[in-house]
Design a protein around this motif. Structure first.
Motif, PDB file in Angstrom:
ATOM      1  N   ALA A 211       1.060  -1.263   0.031  1.00  0.00           N
ATOM      2  CA  ALA A 211      -0.104   0.097   0.057  1.00  0.00           C
ATOM      3  C   ALA A 211       0.951   1.350  -0.048  1.00  0.00           C
ATOM      4  O   ALA A 211       0.558   2.139  -0.669  1.00  0.00           O
ATOM      5  CB  ALA A 211      -0.893  -0.084   1.347  1.00  0.00           C
ATOM      6  N   ALA A 212       2.049   1.243   0.768  1.00  0.00           N
ATOM      7  CA  ALA A 212       2.916   2.369   0.921  1.00  0.00           C
ATOM      8  C   ALA A 212       3.428   2.709  -0.438  1.00  0.00           C
ATOM      9  O   ALA A 212       3.514   3.700  -0.966  1.00  0.00           O
ATOM     10  CB  ALA A 212       4.001   2.331   1.877  1.00  0.00           C
TER      11      ALA A 212
ATOM     12  N   PHE B  97       8.210   7.695   3.847  1.00  0.00           N
ATOM     13  CA  PHE B  97       8.735   7.080   5.022  1.00  0.00           C
ATOM     14  C   PHE B  97       8.329   5.606   5.181  1.00  0.00           C
ATOM     15  O   PHE B  97       9.260   4.637   5.561  1.00  0.00           O
ATOM     16  CB  PHE B  97       8.212   7.857   6.205  1.00  0.00           C
ATOM     17  N   LEU B  98       7.242   5.318   4.628  1.00  0.00           N
ATOM     18  CA  LEU B  98       6.658   3.824   4.878  1.00  0.00           C
ATOM     19  C   LEU B  98       7.341   2.867   3.936  1.00  0.00           C
ATOM     20  O   LEU B  98       7.346   1.663   4.009  1.00  0.00           O
ATOM     21  CB  LEU B  98       5.030   3.690   4.812  1.00  0.00           C
TER      22      LEU B  98
ATOM     23  N   LEU C 185      10.727  -1.334   2.501  1.00  0.00           N
ATOM     24  CA  LEU C 185      11.763  -1.985   1.964  1.00  0.00           C
ATOM     25  C   LEU C 185      12.634  -2.671   2.975  1.00  0.00           C
ATOM     26  O   LEU C 185      13.157  -4.055   2.675  1.00  0.00           O
ATOM     27  CB  LEU C 185      12.589  -0.632   1.586  1.00  0.00           C
ATOM     28  N   ILE C 186      13.032  -2.171   4.150  1.00  0.00           N
ATOM     29  CA  ILE C 186      13.724  -3.028   5.115  1.00  0.00           C
ATOM     30  C   ILE C 186      12.951  -4.304   5.557  1.00  0.00           C
ATOM     31  O   ILE C 186      13.535  -5.199   5.507  1.00  0.00           O
ATOM     32  CB  ILE C 186      14.026  -2.204   6.354  1.00  0.00           C
TER      33      ILE C 186
END
Length: 109
Positions: free
Chosen positions: A56-57, A64-65, A70-71
């Motif tokens: 969704a981000a 930021f999300l 990704l992390i």
């Protein structure tokens, strides 16, 4: 002219991040629920929520999300996925070669 190229590269990076998150989400959904506990990892629901939020981000470009997602995606692909594969019996083979048969190595004779 330079800015168009920059935004084009960002678009490609965004698409790659989205593809990685979708891959991880689908892979996580296909794994059995018990495999997460057997591999001593967070629950299946936890990973599906995190990876779903990452998708969704990426779709709505929430920077930021996207970075946090990704992390999380990298952690899933590099740490959780191999552990789940090993617990499920789909992990890397230990010893032997591709020419081994059920009774030992095949010599071709």
């Amino acid at each position: 002219m330079m800015m168009e190229g920059f935004f084009g590269v960002l678009g490609i990076i965004s698409m790659v991040l989205l593809a990685m998150a979708v891959f991880a989400f689908i892979d996580g959904a296909m794994r059995p629920t018990g495999a997460y506990a057997a591999a001593s990892k967070q629950s299946k629901v936890f990973w599906l929520i995190i990876l779903g939020l990452t998708i969704a981000a990426n779709m709505f470009n929430i920077l930021f999300l996207q970075v946090a997602g990704l992390i999380a995606t990298i952690v899933y692909i590099v740490d959780v996925r191999p552990a789940l594969k090993q617990v499920s019996g789909n992990g890397p083979r230990k010893g032997g070669s591709s020419s081994d048969g059920p009774y030992g190595p095949f010599n071709g004779r």
